[in-house]
Design an enzyme around this catalytic site. Structure first.
Site, PDB file in Angstrom:
ATOM      1  N   HIS A 111       0.863  -1.192   0.000  1.00  0.00           N
ATOM      2  CA  HIS A 111       0.000   0.000   0.000  1.00  0.00           C
ATOM      3  C   HIS A 111       0.897   1.239   0.000  1.00  0.00           C
ATOM      4  O   HIS A 111       1.972   1.235   0.594  1.00  0.00           O
ATOM      5  CB  HIS A 111      -0.909  -0.012   1.234  1.00  0.00           C
ATOM      6  CG  HIS A 111      -1.960   1.047   1.175  1.00  0.00           C
ATOM      7  ND1 HIS A 111      -1.703   2.348   1.521  1.00  0.00           N
ATOM      8  CD2 HIS A 111      -3.252   1.002   0.779  1.00  0.00           C
ATOM      9  CE1 HIS A 111      -2.806   3.058   1.342  1.00  0.00           C
ATOM     10  NE2 HIS A 111      -3.756   2.267   0.895  1.00  0.00           N
ATOM     11  N   GLU A 183      -3.734   2.559  -7.318  1.00  0.00           N
ATOM     12  CA  GLU A 183      -4.140   3.609  -6.391  1.00  0.00           C
ATOM     13  C   GLU A 183      -3.260   4.842  -6.586  1.00  0.00           C
ATOM     14  O   GLU A 183      -2.159   4.920  -6.014  1.00  0.00           O
ATOM     15  CB  GLU A 183      -3.994   3.109  -4.946  1.00  0.00           C
ATOM     16  CG  GLU A 183      -4.850   1.909  -4.627  1.00  0.00           C
ATOM     17  CD  GLU A 183      -5.196   1.881  -3.146  1.00  0.00           C
ATOM     18  OE1 GLU A 183      -6.389   1.970  -2.827  1.00  0.00           O
ATOM     19  OE2 GLU A 183      -4.274   1.809  -2.312  1.00  0.00           O
TER      20      GLU A 183
HETATM   21  C1  PEP Z   1      -6.741   3.339   0.297  1.00  0.00           C
HETATM   22  O1  PEP Z   1      -6.059   3.778   1.204  1.00  0.00           O
HETATM   23  O2  PEP Z   1      -6.497   2.208  -0.161  1.00  0.00           O
HETATM   24  C2  PEP Z   1      -7.801   4.182  -0.219  1.00  0.00           C
HETATM   25  C3  PEP Z   1      -8.195   3.968  -1.429  1.00  0.00           C
HETATM   26  O3  PEP Z   1      -8.291   5.166   0.612  1.00  0.00           O
HETATM   27  P1  PEP Z   1      -9.499   6.181   0.308  1.00  0.00           P
HETATM   28  O4  PEP Z   1     -10.629   5.350  -0.277  1.00  0.00           O
HETATM   29  O5  PEP Z   1      -9.865   6.739   1.636  1.00  0.00           O
HETATM   30  O6  PEP Z   1      -8.988   7.171  -0.652  1.00  0.00           O
END
Ligand code: PEP
Length: 267
Positions: A111, A183
Site C-alpha cells: 500500500h 491507487e
Molecule cells: C486506500 O487507502 O487504499 C484508499 C483507497 O483510501 P481512500 O478510499 O480513503 O482514498
C-alpha cells in the site's frame, strides 16, 4: 431502462472478470468496533453474490471479524500486510500461518502508505507476494504514482517499474490469482478521484505491462482494482470501465452503509 442505465448493465454483464471490492480499514476500529461494523455490513449486503467482497481489518480485529463472517458466504477476510518470513525473530511482524488461523484469504501488499512510511520497496513486496502465494493466500498488490510523478509525465514509467518489480518472480498461475490495485497516491484519502478516463487509461496500461511481463492470456484474467476516494456516487461509473475490475476502498469502507452502497452501485 434509460440509455445510460442500459449501457452500464451491458458493461457489467460483459465484464470478463468478477468484480472484487475490498475495504481497507487501515489503523481504525478496535476489535469491538470492527465487529459492530462487519455485523452491520452483513445485513446491508446479505443478498449480494455478484461481487467478491473483502474486508481488511487491523490484525487485532481479525479474530472477531473472522468469527462474525464464519457462516457468511459472501464476505472474505483480508489482512493489511504480511511478512515474507514464516516465523522467527522479526519483532512486530505477522506471518502467513498466523493469518491462516483466522481464515484470512487475501493480503494487501505495498500500500502506498507502507511504501511511504515503512519504505517498502518493490523487491520486498515481491518477496511478500511470493510468501502469500506460498501459503495459498491471494495478494492484493498496490501500485500508483504520486501527483509530482504524474505532473512530470512519469506515470507510465513509475507504474511499469512498480508492476514489474512488485510482481517479479511470480508464475503465470500465481499472477492470475493476484489482484493488482491501482491507487494514484494523489487520490487516496484526499477526496480527489481519478476521472473514469484516467482510471481506465492507467488500468489498460497496467494490463499491457502484465501482458509483456507474463502473456496476454494471463493479463486478461488479472483483476485490477481502482483505489482512491471511491464513494457511492462515483462507484458505478468507475466500475463501468472495461479494465476496472473492482475497488480498494479506504475511508468509505469504515461505514457499513457507504461501503454497501459502493458495492450495490457497482452491479
Ligand atoms: C486506500 O487507502 O487504499 C484508499 C483507497 O483510501 P481512500 O478510499 O480513503 O482514498
Amino acid at each position: 431502462m434509460g440509455n445510460d442505465e442500459e449501457k452500464h448493465c451491458n458493461l457489467i454483464m460483459n465484464k470478463e472478470r468478477k468484480l472484487i471490492i475490498a475495504g481497507n480499514w487501515k489503523m481504525n476500529k478496535t476489535a469491538a468496533e470492527a465487529l459492530a461494523l462487519v455485523n452491520s455490513l452483513k445485513l446491508e449486503i446479505a443478498n449480494v453474490k455478484e461481487v467478491d467482497i473483502v474486508v481488511c481489518p487491523p490484525f487485532t480485529a481479525l479474530e472477531s471479524v473472522s468469527k462474525a463472517i464464519l457462516e457468511t458466504k459472501n464476505i472474505r477476510l483480508g489482512a493489511q500486510n504480511m511478512s515474507e518470513n514464516n516465523f522467527g525473530a522479526f519483532t512486530g511482524e505477522i506471518c502467513a500461518g498466523m493469518l491462516k488461523e483466522f481464515s484470512v484469504r487475501y493480503v494487501i501488499l505495498g500500500h502506498s502508505e507502507r511504501r511511504q512510511f515503512q519504505k517498502e520497496s518493490d523487491a520486498l513486496i515481491a518477496k511478500r507476494a511470493a510468501a502469500v502465494h506460498g501459503a495459498a493466500l491471494k495478494p492484493i498488490v498496490c501500485v500508483g504514482e504520486t501527483l509530482a510523478e504524474r505532473e512530470a509525465g512519469q506515470m507510465e514509467k513509475v507504474l511499469e517499474t512498480q508492476v514489474r518489480g512488485s510482481l517479479d518472480g511470480l508464475t503465470k498461475e500465481q499472477m492470475v490469482e493476484t489482484v493488482v490495485a491501482y491507487e494514484p497516491v494523489w487520490a487516496i484519502g484526499t477526496g480527489k478521484t481519478a476521472t473514469t478516463q484516467q482510471a481506465q487509461d492507467a488500468h489498460a496500461f497496467i494490463r499491457g505491462v502484465l501482458a509483456k511481463k507474463f502473456d496476454a492470456a494471463t493479463a486478461k484474467k488479472v483483476r485490477i482494482q481502482y483505489g482512491g476516494s471511491v464513494k457511492p456516487s462515483n462507484a458505478k461509473e468507475l466500475m463501468g470501465q472495461p479494465d476496472v475490475d473492482g475497488a480498494l476502498v479506504g475511508g468509505a469502507a469504515l461505514e457499513a452503509r457507504s461501503f454497501a452502497d459502493i458495492i450495490k452501485n457497482s452491479i
